[in-house]
Design a protein around this motif. Structure first.
Motif, short mmCIF file in Angstrom:
data_model
loop_
_atom_site.label_atom_id
_atom_site.label_comp_id
_atom_site.label_asym_id
_atom_site.label_seq_id
_atom_site.Cartn_x
_atom_site.Cartn_y
_atom_site.Cartn_z
N GLU A 249 0.82 -1.20 0.00
CA GLU A 249 0.00 0.00 0.00
C GLU A 249 0.86 1.26 0.00
N SER A 250 1.79 1.35 0.95
CA SER A 250 2.61 2.56 1.07
C SER A 250 3.92 2.23 1.75
N ILE A 251 4.87 3.13 1.58
CA ILE A 251 6.20 3.03 2.18
C ILE A 251 6.57 4.40 2.74
N TRP A 252 7.24 4.42 3.89
CA TRP A 252 7.69 5.69 4.44
C TRP A 252 9.00 5.51 5.19
N ASN A 253 9.74 6.58 5.29
CA ASN A 253 10.92 6.66 6.15
C ASN A 253 10.89 8.00 6.86
N HIS A 254 12.01 8.43 7.41
CA HIS A 254 12.03 9.67 8.19
C HIS A 254 12.06 10.92 7.31
N LYS A 255 12.06 10.73 5.96
CA LYS A 255 12.15 11.87 5.05
C LYS A 255 10.89 12.09 4.23
N ASP A 256 10.19 11.03 3.83
CA ASP A 256 9.05 11.19 2.93
C ASP A 256 8.12 9.99 3.05
N TYR A 257 7.01 10.07 2.29
CA TYR A 257 5.96 9.04 2.29
C TYR A 257 5.59 8.77 0.83
N TRP A 258 5.59 7.46 0.44
CA TRP A 258 5.31 7.07 -0.93
C TRP A 258 4.13 6.10 -0.97
N VAL A 259 3.27 6.25 -2.00
CA VAL A 259 2.13 5.37 -2.21
C VAL A 259 2.38 4.57 -3.48
N ASN A 260 2.16 3.26 -3.39
CA ASN A 260 2.38 2.40 -4.54
C ASN A 260 1.23 2.56 -5.54
N MET A 261 1.55 2.95 -6.75
CA MET A 261 0.57 3.13 -7.81
C MET A 261 0.63 2.02 -8.85
N GLN A 262 1.38 0.96 -8.59
CA GLN A 262 1.53 -0.14 -9.54
C GLN A 262 0.49 -1.22 -9.27
N ASP A 263 0.20 -1.99 -10.30
CA ASP A 263 -0.77 -3.08 -10.18
C ASP A 263 -0.11 -4.27 -9.48
N CYS A 264 -0.78 -4.82 -8.46
CA CYS A 264 -0.24 -5.93 -7.66
C CYS A 264 -0.97 -7.23 -7.96
N TRP A 265 -1.40 -7.41 -9.20
CA TRP A 265 -2.10 -8.65 -9.56
C TRP A 265 -1.20 -9.86 -9.44
N ASN A 266 0.12 -9.68 -9.59
CA ASN A 266 1.09 -10.77 -9.46
C ASN A 266 1.93 -10.62 -8.20
N GLY A 267 1.33 -10.09 -7.13
CA GLY A 267 2.07 -9.88 -5.90
C GLY A 267 3.08 -8.76 -6.05
N CYS A 268 4.24 -8.93 -5.43
CA CYS A 268 5.31 -7.94 -5.51
C CYS A 268 6.40 -8.33 -6.50
N LYS A 269 6.14 -9.38 -7.28
CA LYS A 269 7.18 -9.88 -8.17
C LYS A 269 7.52 -8.90 -9.29
N ASP A 270 6.49 -8.20 -9.80
CA ASP A 270 6.71 -7.30 -10.94
C ASP A 270 6.84 -5.84 -10.53
N LEU A 271 6.91 -5.57 -9.22
CA LEU A 271 7.00 -4.18 -8.77
C LEU A 271 8.38 -3.62 -9.00
N THR A 272 8.43 -2.35 -9.33
CA THR A 272 9.68 -1.61 -9.48
C THR A 272 9.86 -0.72 -8.26
N PHE A 273 10.99 -0.88 -7.58
CA PHE A 273 11.22 -0.16 -6.33
C PHE A 273 12.09 1.08 -6.56
N ASP A 274 11.85 1.78 -7.67
CA ASP A 274 12.50 3.05 -7.93
C ASP A 274 11.59 4.15 -7.40
N LEU A 275 11.81 4.59 -6.16
CA LEU A 275 10.93 5.56 -5.52
C LEU A 275 11.00 6.93 -6.18
N GLY A 276 11.97 7.14 -7.06
CA GLY A 276 12.03 8.42 -7.77
C GLY A 276 11.14 8.47 -8.99
N ASP A 277 10.47 7.38 -9.31
CA ASP A 277 9.57 7.34 -10.46
C ASP A 277 8.19 7.80 -10.02
N PRO A 278 7.74 9.02 -10.38
CA PRO A 278 6.44 9.53 -9.89
C PRO A 278 5.24 8.81 -10.49
#
Length: 785
Positions: A249-278
């Motif tokens: 659903e979301s990821i956060w650290n002490h600097k910012d908060y990110w919401v996952n906008m990718q489709d999770c139909w295949n779990g987390c296998k196809d997710l891209t963890f480039d948090l700089g991609d808006p």
């Protein structure tokens, strides 16, 4: 007629009342049989149990920047809910322990700890998992299976009759029994598979809807090759493509908060963890510390030629930095770090297993971890118990007990007094079945393993200069006469029937002269030698010596004959060796046989010594404490306290030397310019008398404290004598601790009093000498010195 009619009506009414009352009683009985089972309700956490009065103001209020951040979070959530109405609400600003809304990123505060173990992710995760405890609800009904009662063997029994059955019939019966056992085994396997299938968890109605907090470690920094997840409860790491993860659903650290906008139909296998991609990760704050977008090389080269200074300035003006964290720095003391688990103990229940953890030095025997494996899911029948130890003087680091075989195996770290590495046994009684393994590099004889039972002893060696690697000894039974007469001597050892030794190949000798195996058949009086095989040969040379007595019945010396040595030489046309050479060889072998018998006796003695040492070590269970651990090392602590006391006394002595000992008496006299000889003598005597009274008062004070401690100890001893029979183990331990501390204080007071008595006269003389040499009194006292 009217009267009869009225009586009849009354009777009918009474019957109705009886019927109704009977029905009510029946209803009450049926209702009483119905039992309502109230389900167990998991109580919510009581926030009132937390004392918030001592917390800082940042826990109870929000700063202006934090309030602005909460407004931004609400605005961000409204836009997210409008664009993604089908997704779950975001976890943005929960209530803290003081009931104040705090943004999740401000609850994270990076803190550097002075423990190298926490510098890597695995050590840090293990420390956190030890503190976190998950307690699943226990089953309300647990069946307890009783163990079958074993029948005691009768002391006197009738011997069974001779077996007159046909062997062929027995073979047929055994074949049928084998078929039946195979069928039963197959049936049992099928039943186990059915049980395993039945024990599989039912389909989860909330599959894919449950939310759990995990730790995501991104690749890039600190040489992390690829991103991975960490389970905070188990400290295990998982790949981002693991099947356990169904979405983010979301990821956060002490600097910012990110919401996952990718489709999770295949779990987390196809997710891209480039948090700089808006496009894939919607960030909340437009700050300068957000991760950069990973671009292809061609686009990076194009952007390198453009001037991005103005763009960066605009971004900095529009950005909103995360407010500082409102939580305090995490402070972990050395004691808390070593304790790790709450109260120093943690229990984790698995399926058919239980894991227990303790902090170091919490158990007197050094136990830090214990794993108990059960046969049944109800955890009733114990199958195996493993225990791990630390800081033991006997260097034991693990003990394993197999409940099926009743075999205990102990493992040791290098440094044991006998070089012991492992010890497997059923009982600590000597001359029973056991296996001992050793660190061969620490032993002179290169012994690696020794296997022993009542009849045999086998020893394995490595790294020996004589190439010996195997020795097998067969023992006979002791005679009653030997047991009664011979005590604590080499002759009292078990009689040896045979000794067999095997050797590795010695390349410096010819194969037909290099002994591979030799057997000393002591009772039969024979010695058999087998040599190594020569190249291109499949058989080996052999020799067999038949020992004779040195003298015959008439006292004549026996001469070596050809029938006393049987030789078989492979692939050699050389004639057999002369009898003199064979005679010398036999004498040498007979001498080596004596040495071997002594070595076997030494091995038996060593086994007895190890068993005795292990019993003493197990009874004592002493733990080692580092000399730098001043809290646990009693000697180091006493030495430190002694040094501190000596330094304090030295400072007091220097202060006393710096004081003007004549000042109080000179103030009483007033002016000292016109002091007479009589006044000087009087001043000296007053100063000495005052110092003498000070020494006496100090001695009396130490004596009073000594008597007080002694009286309290005597009262405690009398109380112990009166209540000894009704005391618990905790009370006895507290009494022994009090007596030890009291005796320590009494001893210290006694030493101080004796030292004061010895030093008081010397101090008095030193003061008198100082007074005589004082420039203010020297002029008047020079004739009286």
């Amino acid at each position: 007629m009217e009267v009869l009619r009225e009586n009849g009506e009354h009777e009918e009414e009474e019957k109705k009342v009886l019927v109704i009352s009977n029905e009510l009683q029946d209803l009450e009985e049926k209702l009483s049989r119905i039992k309502v089972h109230i389900p167990n309700v998991v109580p919510e956490f009581d926030w009132n149990s937390i004392d918030t009065s001592q917390l800082p103001a940042s826990y109870k209020t929000n700063s202006a920047k934090e309030q602005m951040l909460l407004q931004l979070a609400d605005n961000f959530h409204r836009q997210y809910a409008h664009l993604c109405p089908d997704r779950q609400p975001l976890f943005l600003h929960p209530l803290n322990e003081c009931g104040v809304e705090k943004f999740v990123s401000t609850t994270v505060r990076p803190t550097l700890q002075p423990y190298p173990e926490l510098y890597n992710w695995d050590g840090c995760a293990q420390f956190v998992s030890d503190y976190l405890t998950m307690e699943p609800l226990s089953s309300p009904i647990t069946p307890v299976l009783k163990e079958p009662v074993k029948e005691k063997a009768k002391k006197y029994a009738v011997k069974p009759p001779r077996d007159l059955r046909s062997k062929f019939e027995l073979q047929q019966v055994s074949k049928k029994e084998a078929d039946i056992k195979a069928a039963q085994k197959k049936k049992q396997k099928e039943e186990e598979e059915k049980v395993m299938e039945a024990e599989k968890p039912t389909p989860d109605p909330l599959y894919g809807l449950r939310v759990h907090a995990w730790v995501l470690v991104l690749s890039g920094k600190r040489e992390v090759p690829e991103s991975f997840f960490i389970d905070p409860f188990t400290a295990h790491s998982y790949s981002t493509s693991d099947d356990h993860f169904l979405g983010i659903e979301s990821i956060w650290n002490h600097k910012d908060y990110w919401v996952n906008m990718q489709d999770c139909w295949n779990g987390c296998k196809d997710l891209t963890f480039d948090l700089g991609d808006p496009v894939r990760w919607e960030f909340m704050l437009l700050g300068t510390d957000k991760p950069l977008l990973l671009l292809p090389e061609e686009e990076e080269e194009e952007l390198a030629d453009e001037d991005l200074d103005d763009f960066d300035k605009e971004e900095e003006e529009k950005g909103f930095d995360m407010p500082p964290s409102w939580v305090d720095l995490i402070q972990i003391s050395r004691k808390e770090f070593e304790t790790r688990c709450p109260q120093g103990k943690k229990v984790i229940q698995y399926k058919s297993a239980k894991l227990e953890k303790w902090a170091p030095y919490l158990n007197s025997n050094g136990l830090v971890k214990r794993l108990t494996v059960y046969e049944d899911p109800e955890c009733v029948r114990v199958l195996e118990v493993k225990g791990w130890f630390e800081n033991r003087e006997d260097m034991m680091n693990m003990r394993q007990l197999n409940k099926k075989t009743e075999v205990t195996t102990e493992y040791f770290s290098p440094g044991h007094i006998q070089g012991l590495k492992a010890h497997s046994y059923k009982t600590m009684e000597p001359e029973t079945e056991r296996t001992m393994e050793f660190y061969s590099e620490t032993r002179v004889d290169g012994l690696q393993k020794r296997v022993e039972n009542a009849k045999e002893m086998t020893e394995y060696f490595e790294g020996r200069s004589d190439f010996l690697h195997y020795r097998h000894t067969v023992f006979g039974r002791r005679t009653k006469r030997a047991q009664m007469v011979l005590i604590n001597t080499e002759l009292n050892a078990r009689p040896i029937v045979q000794i067999k030794e095997q050797f590795h190949r010695n390349p410096e000798k010819p194969a037909d002269e290099d002994v591979a195996e030799r057997i000393f058949m002591i009772l039969e009086g024979r010695i058999m030698l087998t040599y190594h095989c020569k190249d291109d040969y499949i058989t080996a040379s052999k020799k067999e010596f038949i020992k004779w007595k040195d003298v015959d019945n008439k006292g004549n010396k026996v001469i070596m004959t050809s029938d006393m040595c049987i030789s078989y030489q492979v692939g050699s046309s050389v004639k057999n060796k002369k009898l003199l050479h064979l005679y010398e060889m036999m004498l040498k072998l007979m001498e080596e046989e004596k040495q071997l018998r002594h070595q076997v006796w030494e091995s038996e003695t060593e086994v007895l010594e190890i068993l005795k040492i292990r019993e003493e070590e197990a009874a004592a269970s002493k733990l080692t404490v580092s000399m730098y651990d001043t809290e646990r090392n009693e000697k180091s602590r006493q030495q430190r306290e002694t040094m501190e006391r000596l330094m304090l006394e030295e400072r007091q002595r220097q202060v006393e030397q710096d004081l003007d000992y004549l000042a109080p008496f000179l103030i009483q006299m007033g002016s000292t310019e016109k002091m007479s000889k009589w006044q000087a003598l009087r001043l000296k005597e007053d100063c000495l008398n005052d110092f003498k009274h000070h020494l006496i008062d100090k001695a009396n004070l130490i004596q009073a404290r000594f008597e007080k401690e002694t009286q309290e100890l005597q009262k405690k001893q009398q109380w112990y004598q009166q209540n000894q029979l009704s005391m618990t183990l905790e009370d006895e331990d507290a009494y022994l601790t009090y007596c030890s501390d009291a005796m320590f204080r009494i001893r210290i007071l006694e030493i101080r009093l004796n030292r004061h008595k010895e030093m008081a006269p010397q101090k008095y003389i030193e003061l008198e000498e100082k007074l005589c040499k004082d420039p203010r009194l020297t002029e008047y006292l020079k004739f009286n010195v």
